[in-house]
Design a protein around this motif. Structure first.
Motif, PDB file in Angstrom:
ATOM      1  N   UNK A 172      20.677  17.641  33.799  1.00 31.64           N
ATOM      2  CA  UNK A 172      19.617  18.649  33.762  1.00 31.64           C
ATOM      3  C   UNK A 172      18.266  18.030  33.417  1.00 31.64           C
ATOM      4  N   UNK A 173      18.257  16.891  32.733  1.00 31.29           N
ATOM      5  CA  UNK A 173      17.009  16.238  32.349  1.00 31.29           C
ATOM      6  C   UNK A 173      16.429  15.395  33.479  1.00 31.29           C
ATOM      7  N   UNK A 174      17.150  15.244  34.582  1.00 34.44           N
ATOM      8  CA  UNK A 174      16.699  14.417  35.701  1.00 34.44           C
ATOM      9  C   UNK A 174      15.950  15.293  36.689  1.00 34.44           C
ATOM     10  N   UNK A 175      14.700  14.922  36.976  1.00 34.37           N
ATOM     11  CA  UNK A 175      13.939  15.648  37.983  1.00 34.37           C
ATOM     12  C   UNK A 175      13.981  14.880  39.298  1.00 34.37           C
ATOM     13  N   UNK A 176      13.324  15.405  40.302  1.00 38.25           N
ATOM     14  CA  UNK A 176      13.375  14.819  41.642  1.00 38.25           C
ATOM     15  C   UNK A 176      12.750  13.432  41.662  1.00 38.25           C
ATOM     16  N   UNK A 177      11.594  13.262  41.029  1.00 38.51           N
ATOM     17  CA  UNK A 177      10.919  11.968  41.056  1.00 38.51           C
ATOM     18  C   UNK A 177      11.729  10.894  40.328  1.00 38.51           C
ATOM     19  N   UNK A 178      12.442  11.282  39.292  1.00 41.92           N
ATOM     20  CA  UNK A 178      13.278  10.319  38.587  1.00 41.92           C
ATOM     21  C   UNK A 178      14.428   9.853  39.478  1.00 41.92           C
ATOM     22  N   UNK A 179      15.023  10.763  40.226  1.00 41.56           N
ATOM     23  CA  UNK A 179      16.080  10.398  41.168  1.00 41.56           C
ATOM     24  C   UNK A 179      15.543   9.537  42.304  1.00 41.56           C
ATOM     25  N   UNK A 180      14.324   9.840  42.762  1.00 41.73           N
ATOM     26  CA  UNK A 180      13.713   9.037  43.829  1.00 41.73           C
ATOM     27  C   UNK A 180      13.488   7.612  43.344  1.00 41.73           C
ATOM     28  N   UNK A 240      15.176   6.070  41.032  1.00 44.83           N
ATOM     29  CA  UNK A 240      16.478   5.436  40.888  1.00 44.83           C
ATOM     30  C   UNK A 240      16.993   4.927  42.231  1.00 44.83           C
ATOM     31  N   UNK A 241      16.959   5.778  43.241  1.00 42.46           N
ATOM     32  CA  UNK A 241      17.445   5.385  44.566  1.00 42.46           C
ATOM     33  C   UNK A 241      16.576   4.273  45.152  1.00 42.46           C
ATOM     34  N   UNK A 281      12.885  -8.157  43.990  1.00 44.90           N
ATOM     35  CA  UNK A 281      13.909  -7.735  43.034  1.00 44.90           C
ATOM     36  C   UNK A 281      13.313  -7.317  41.707  1.00 44.90           C
ATOM     37  N   UNK A 282      12.254  -7.996  41.294  1.00 46.23           N
ATOM     38  CA  UNK A 282      11.569  -7.628  40.052  1.00 46.23           C
ATOM     39  C   UNK A 282      10.936  -6.240  40.168  1.00 46.23           C
ATOM     40  N   UNK A 283      10.315  -5.982  41.313  1.00 47.08           N
ATOM     41  CA  UNK A 283       9.710  -4.663  41.526  1.00 47.08           C
ATOM     42  C   UNK A 283      10.776  -3.572  41.553  1.00 47.08           C
ATOM     43  N   UNK A 284      11.902  -3.860  42.186  1.00 51.35           N
ATOM     44  CA  UNK A 284      12.999  -2.897  42.193  1.00 51.35           C
ATOM     45  C   UNK A 284      13.568  -2.679  40.808  1.00 51.35           C
ATOM     46  N   UNK A 285      13.619  -3.752  40.025  1.00 51.73           N
ATOM     47  CA  UNK A 285      14.102  -3.625  38.653  1.00 51.73           C
ATOM     48  C   UNK A 285      13.186  -2.777  37.795  1.00 51.73           C
ATOM     49  N   UNK A 286      11.894  -2.900  38.037  1.00 50.94           N
ATOM     50  CA  UNK A 286      10.935  -2.069  37.291  1.00 50.94           C
ATOM     51  C   UNK A 286      11.146  -0.594  37.632  1.00 50.94           C
ATOM     52  N   UNK A 287      11.323  -0.295  38.912  1.00 51.72           N
ATOM     53  CA  UNK A 287      11.590   1.092  39.308  1.00 51.72           C
ATOM     54  C   UNK A 287      12.892   1.601  38.707  1.00 51.72           C
ATOM     55  N   UNK A 288      13.897   0.754  38.695  1.00 56.27           N
ATOM     56  CA  UNK A 288      15.187   1.140  38.137  1.00 56.27           C
ATOM     57  C   UNK A 288      15.072   1.418  36.639  1.00 56.27           C
ATOM     58  N   UNK A 289      14.359   0.551  35.924  1.00 54.19           N
ATOM     59  CA  UNK A 289      14.160   0.779  34.492  1.00 54.19           C
ATOM     60  C   UNK A 289      13.339   2.037  34.219  1.00 54.19           C
ATOM     61  N   UNK A 343      10.349   6.780  32.008  1.00 57.95           N
ATOM     62  CA  UNK A 343       8.954   6.452  31.725  1.00 57.95           C
ATOM     63  C   UNK A 343       8.238   6.211  33.036  1.00 57.95           C
ATOM     64  N   UNK A 344       6.928   6.161  32.984  1.00 53.85           N
ATOM     65  CA  UNK A 344       6.149   5.897  34.184  1.00 53.85           C
ATOM     66  C   UNK A 344       5.317   7.090  34.577  1.00 53.85           C
ATOM     67  N   UNK A 345       4.350   6.827  35.401  1.00 58.17           N
ATOM     68  CA  UNK A 345       3.460   7.878  35.868  1.00 58.17           C
ATOM     69  C   UNK A 345       3.964   8.426  37.191  1.00 58.17           C
ATOM     70  N   UNK A 346       4.295   9.660  37.175  1.00 63.36           N
ATOM     71  CA  UNK A 346       4.654  10.342  38.415  1.00 63.36           C
ATOM     72  C   UNK A 346       3.976  11.697  38.370  1.00 63.36           C
ATOM     73  N   UNK A 347       4.519  12.650  39.016  1.00 57.95           N
ATOM     74  CA  UNK A 347       3.880  13.963  39.096  1.00 57.95           C
ATOM     75  C   UNK A 347       3.687  14.540  37.690  1.00 57.95           C
TER      76      UNK A 347
END
Length: 82
Positions: A6-14, A16-17, A35-43, A49-53
């Motif tokens: 329930x705590x996962x929103x759409x941008x968080x799932x995006x 992750x994928x 791979x580093x950029x993908x790891x940052x997105x995964x983290x 954390x991070x700036x999204x909507x």
């Protein structure tokens, strides 16, 4: 498990994928910076954390809608000290 999702929103799932796909592509193409950029997105998705909507936005101040411009505001009482 249901309350965890329930705590996962759409941008968080995006994020992750996208992080998983980018890391997979980095292994296939042997690109460590990708791979580093993908790891940052995964983290970002795992730690939420991070700036999204509206992720980094400041909370809006709630203003009273019943205050009129021509109406004087209440004066604050004060005491003069001599």
């Amino acid at each position: 498990m249901e309350t965890l999702l329930k705590k996962w929103d759409v941008m968080r799932l995006v994020r992750l994928v996208a992080g998983i796909l980018i890391i997979g592509s980095a292994f296939v193409d042997r690109q460590p910076l990708l791979g580093l950029m993908g790891g940052i997105l995964l983290l970002q998705s795992l730690l939420n954390v991070g700036c999204s909507a509206a992720g980094c936005g400041m909370p809006r101040q709630k203003h009273s809608t019943n205050v009129k411009a021509d109406k004087p505001q209440d004066e604050i009482p004060y005491e003069e000290v001599h």
